[in-house]
Write an enzyme that holds these catalytic residues in place. Structure first.
Site, short mmCIF file in Angstrom:
data_model
loop_
_atom_site.label_atom_id
_atom_site.label_comp_id
_atom_site.label_asym_id
_atom_site.label_seq_id
_atom_site.Cartn_x
_atom_site.Cartn_y
_atom_site.Cartn_z
N ARG A 7 -6.31 -39.09 -0.44
CA ARG A 7 -4.93 -39.52 -0.22
C ARG A 7 -4.98 -40.96 0.24
NH1 ARG A 7 -0.32 -36.80 -0.48
NH2 ARG A 7 0.03 -39.01 -0.74
N HIS A 10 -2.01 -45.75 2.08
CA HIS A 10 -0.57 -45.84 2.32
C HIS A 10 -0.26 -46.61 3.61
CE1 HIS A 10 -0.72 -41.60 0.40
NE2 HIS A 10 -0.53 -42.50 -0.54
N LYS A 20 -0.02 -44.45 13.11
CA LYS A 20 -0.34 -43.02 12.93
C LYS A 20 -1.52 -42.64 13.81
CE LYS A 20 0.83 -43.00 8.01
NZ LYS A 20 0.27 -42.85 6.65
N HIS A 67 -3.70 -46.59 5.32
CA HIS A 67 -4.40 -45.38 5.74
C HIS A 67 -4.72 -44.52 4.53
CE1 HIS A 67 -4.29 -41.07 7.18
NE2 HIS A 67 -5.37 -41.57 7.72
N TYR A 80 -0.64 -35.57 11.61
CA TYR A 80 -0.30 -36.94 11.98
C TYR A 80 0.75 -36.91 13.07
CZ TYR A 80 -1.66 -38.18 7.14
OH TYR A 80 -2.29 -38.36 5.94
N ASP A 118 -0.55 -41.42 -6.21
CA ASP A 118 -1.60 -42.32 -5.76
C ASP A 118 -2.33 -42.98 -6.92
OD1 ASP A 118 -0.99 -41.94 -3.10
OD2 ASP A 118 -2.58 -40.49 -2.73
#
Length: 134
Positions: A7, A10, A20, A67, A80, A118
């Protein structure tokens, strides 16, 4: 659900920039942050840690950093705590495997499980003025 899920990368830009605090509550992840604060001495540099339910570690990613993470095992859970609400208009993404960043991911491009969103992320060269230091 599977090992090798990637992931990121971002962030959210102002006025809804997010910090975060990340932890892994089941399994393990390799978690990475990239400095995108224009004018920072560490602009474009990255750091990474392994977070797991076993080690109980957390990772603080301040506003102005991208991140991303990679799951290191099946059935991994990530939590998170964010400093601001999610805002689609302020969300930005950079390709997780952009060569100019040189991130040493624990999974190869062909092994990574990446979401369609992504896969469409921008190259790192598009990060121009997302965060500008005074």
């Amino acid at each position: 659900r599977h090992r090798g899920v990637v992931r990121g990368l971002h962030c959210q830009v102002p006025p809804c920039a997010q910090g975060k605090l990340v932890r892994c509550t089941r399994g393990a992840i390799w978690d990475v942050a990239v400095d995108v604060r224009m004018g920072s001495r560490s602009f474009g540099q990255w750091t990474a840690v392994t977070l797991s339910a076993e080690n109980g570690s957390q990772f603080w990613i301040p506003p102005g950093f991208l991140h991303g993470f990679c799951t290191l095992g099946d059935n991994t859970e990530v939590e998170y705590k964010c400093t601001d609400l999610w805002d689609r208009a302020c969300e930005r993404s950079v390709r997780w495997n952009d060569e100019s960043l040189g991130i040493d991911w624990p999974v190869s491009d062909c092994q990574a499980i990446v979401s369609p969103r992504d896969e469409q992320a921008l190259p790192f060269s598009s990060v121009i003025d997302w965060f500008v230091l005074p």
